[in-house]
Write a protein that holds these residues in place. Structure first.
Motif, short mmCIF file in Angstrom:
data_model
loop_
_atom_site.label_atom_id
_atom_site.label_comp_id
_atom_site.label_asym_id
_atom_site.label_seq_id
_atom_site.Cartn_x
_atom_site.Cartn_y
_atom_site.Cartn_z
N GLN B 6 0.86 -1.21 -0.05
CA GLN B 6 -0.13 0.06 -0.08
C GLN B 6 0.83 1.31 0.03
O GLN B 6 2.05 1.41 0.65
CB GLN B 6 -0.97 -0.08 1.28
CG GLN B 6 -2.01 -0.89 1.15
CD GLN B 6 -2.96 -0.78 2.36
OE1 GLN B 6 -3.17 -1.78 3.41
NE2 GLN B 6 -3.72 0.34 2.25
N THR B 7 0.57 2.22 -0.77
CA THR B 7 1.04 3.64 -0.83
C THR B 7 0.12 4.77 -0.87
O THR B 7 -0.89 4.39 -1.29
CB THR B 7 2.04 3.79 -1.99
OG1 THR B 7 1.24 3.47 -3.12
CG2 THR B 7 3.16 2.78 -1.98
N PRO B 8 0.37 5.61 -0.08
CA PRO B 8 1.66 5.96 0.79
C PRO B 8 1.64 5.37 2.17
O PRO B 8 0.30 4.84 2.58
CB PRO B 8 1.45 7.51 1.00
CG PRO B 8 0.14 7.79 0.82
CD PRO B 8 -0.47 6.97 -0.18
N LYS B 9 2.46 5.40 3.05
CA LYS B 9 2.33 4.91 4.04
C LYS B 9 1.69 5.66 5.28
O LYS B 9 0.71 5.36 6.11
CB LYS B 9 3.71 4.74 4.92
CG LYS B 9 3.79 4.15 6.21
CD LYS B 9 3.47 2.64 6.17
CE LYS B 9 3.77 2.13 7.54
NZ LYS B 9 3.39 0.88 7.69
N HIS B 10 1.91 7.09 5.03
CA HIS B 10 1.36 8.18 5.68
C HIS B 10 0.82 9.16 4.73
O HIS B 10 1.21 9.39 3.95
CB HIS B 10 2.05 8.86 6.53
CG HIS B 10 2.77 7.89 7.70
ND1 HIS B 10 2.19 7.62 8.77
CD2 HIS B 10 4.06 7.47 7.76
CE1 HIS B 10 3.13 6.88 9.48
NE2 HIS B 10 4.22 6.72 8.87
N LEU B 11 -0.40 9.80 5.26
CA LEU B 11 -0.92 10.98 4.37
C LEU B 11 -1.43 12.05 5.24
O LEU B 11 -2.53 11.59 5.95
CB LEU B 11 -1.87 10.48 3.13
CG LEU B 11 -2.65 11.41 2.27
CD1 LEU B 11 -1.55 11.89 1.40
CD2 LEU B 11 -3.60 10.68 1.37
N LYS B 22 -3.21 3.63 -2.95
CA LYS B 22 -3.05 2.72 -3.78
C LYS B 22 -2.81 1.47 -3.12
O LYS B 22 -2.18 1.37 -2.07
CB LYS B 22 -1.92 3.11 -5.01
CG LYS B 22 -2.18 4.11 -5.63
CD LYS B 22 -1.06 4.60 -6.60
CE LYS B 22 -1.26 5.73 -7.32
NZ LYS B 22 -2.64 5.94 -8.17
N CYS B 23 -3.25 0.20 -3.53
CA CYS B 23 -3.00 -1.11 -3.24
C CYS B 23 -2.77 -2.04 -4.54
O CYS B 23 -3.27 -1.93 -5.48
CB CYS B 23 -4.09 -1.59 -2.43
SG CYS B 23 -4.20 -3.27 -1.98
N LEU B 76 -8.48 3.97 -3.92
CA LEU B 76 -9.23 4.58 -3.03
C LEU B 76 -9.23 5.89 -3.39
O LEU B 76 -8.15 6.60 -2.88
CB LEU B 76 -9.29 4.12 -1.52
CG LEU B 76 -10.39 4.70 -0.78
CD1 LEU B 76 -11.89 4.21 -1.26
CD2 LEU B 76 -10.30 4.43 0.68
N HIS B 77 -10.01 6.77 -4.05
CA HIS B 77 -9.92 8.19 -4.39
C HIS B 77 -10.83 9.09 -3.27
O HIS B 77 -11.89 8.49 -2.78
CB HIS B 77 -10.37 8.66 -5.71
CG HIS B 77 -9.74 7.62 -6.89
ND1 HIS B 77 -8.46 8.07 -7.08
CD2 HIS B 77 -10.39 6.99 -7.70
CE1 HIS B 77 -8.33 7.08 -8.04
NE2 HIS B 77 -9.12 6.46 -8.45
N LEU B 78 -9.87 10.08 -2.83
CA LEU B 78 -10.49 10.60 -1.67
C LEU B 78 -10.90 12.18 -1.90
O LEU B 78 -9.71 12.94 -2.47
CB LEU B 78 -9.64 10.81 -0.44
CG LEU B 78 -8.96 9.33 -0.17
CD1 LEU B 78 -7.57 9.29 0.82
CD2 LEU B 78 -10.00 8.28 0.46
N LEU B 90 -6.87 0.10 5.34
CA LEU B 90 -6.21 -1.03 5.16
C LEU B 90 -6.94 -1.85 3.66
O LEU B 90 -8.12 -1.76 3.41
CB LEU B 90 -6.43 -2.32 6.07
CG LEU B 90 -5.88 -1.84 7.49
CD1 LEU B 90 -6.65 -2.58 8.64
CD2 LEU B 90 -4.31 -1.86 7.59
N CYS B 91 -5.86 -2.39 3.10
CA CYS B 91 -6.42 -2.93 1.86
C CYS B 91 -6.09 -4.56 2.05
O CYS B 91 -5.29 -4.79 2.62
CB CYS B 91 -5.39 -2.40 0.66
SG CYS B 91 -5.77 -3.54 -0.80
N ALA B 92 -6.69 -5.35 1.42
CA ALA B 92 -6.54 -6.82 1.66
C ALA B 92 -7.19 -7.68 0.30
O ALA B 92 -7.84 -7.05 -0.50
CB ALA B 92 -7.73 -7.32 2.77
N SER B 93 -6.77 -8.84 0.22
CA SER B 93 -6.95 -9.51 -1.10
C SER B 93 -7.17 -11.10 -0.63
O SER B 93 -6.60 -11.29 0.48
CB SER B 93 -5.84 -9.10 -1.99
OG SER B 93 -4.88 -10.21 -1.82
N SER B 94 -7.87 -11.63 -1.47
CA SER B 94 -8.26 -13.06 -1.18
C SER B 94 -8.62 -13.61 -2.62
O SER B 94 -8.89 -13.14 -3.46
CB SER B 94 -9.13 -13.20 -0.11
OG SER B 94 -10.57 -13.26 -0.73
#
Lengths: 112, 115
Positions: B6-11, B22-23, B76-78, B90-94
């Motif tokens: 995931q980016t960025p780490k901090h925003l 981004k993920c 994810l657009h903010l 958090l982003c996740a995948s399965s």
């Protein structure tokens, strides 16, 4: 909706002690997942359980899928400082459901 | 390899800013998730994409706009966020097969602060 209750909410133990925590549900789960989360990081999957009665180990961690399918247990043997974090149980409420229901978490602190 | 990045780490962003999270995953997973996590609470599901199509929106305000450009990427657009939106995202995948969804693997998260 379904809820997962974890206990204890927090634990303060000395290094070298064994740890036990559990997760209970008001309804049946078909999968139990145990995650650990450290501060500022994402949850890390520790163990996945798929069958009632299943007992699975991952190093010093052992987890069990309860026979009633409404609970699960996680044990950590001989705790070390890097075990500090929040442990979450989770599971999809039914087969084929992409949502995870999370437990309330157990915060583990190790006293030097 | 079970890595989700995931980016960025901090925003840190103001309430009038537009930013994107981004993920990325290269595990061949076809289900991807966005979660929001407040301090000392479990993650709360926001969105689920299955085979690049939005399958679940947990009544998330429109100031959060997800996008899945391909099977490996999730954005994810903010826009016009509020201070109460400050949280760990958090982003996740399965994997998904035959109607079943496997274990979810999480990324390290983006710590978002809205000022």
């Amino acid at each position: 909706g379904q809820q997962l209750n974890q206990s204890p909410q927090s634990m303060f133990i000395q290094e070298g002690e064994d740890v036990s925590m559990n997760c209970t549900s008001s309804s049946i789960f078909n999968t139990w997942l145990w995650y650990k989360q450290e501060p500022g990081e994402g949850p890390v999957l520790l163990i996945a359980l798929y069958k009632a009665g299943e007992l699975t180990s991952n190093g010093r961690l052992t987890a069990q899928f309860g026979i009633t399918r409404k609970d699960s247990f996680l044990n950590i043997s001989a705790s070390i400082p890097s075990d500090v974090g929040i442990y979450f149980c989770a599971g999809p409420p039914w087969f084929g459901n992409e949502k995870l229901t999370f437990g309330t978490g157990t915060r583990l602190t190790i006293i030097p | 390899d079970t890595e989700v990045t995931q980016t960025p780490k901090h925003l840190v962003m103001g309430m009038t800013n537009k930013k994107s999270l981004k993920c990325e995953q290269h595990m061949g997973h076809r289900a991807m998730y966005w979660y929001k996590q407040k301090a000392k609470k479990p993650p709360e599901l926001m969105f689920v994409y299955s085979y690049e199509k939005l399958s679940i929106n947990e009544s998330v305000p429109s100031r959060f706009s997800p996008e899945c450009p391909n099977s490996s990427l999730l954005n994810l657009h903010l826009h016009a966020l509020q201070p109460e939106d400050s949280a760990l995202y958090l982003c996740a995948s399965s994997h998904t097969s035959g109607g079943a969804f496997g274990e979810q693997y999480f990324g390290p998260g983006t710590r978002l602060t809205v000022t």
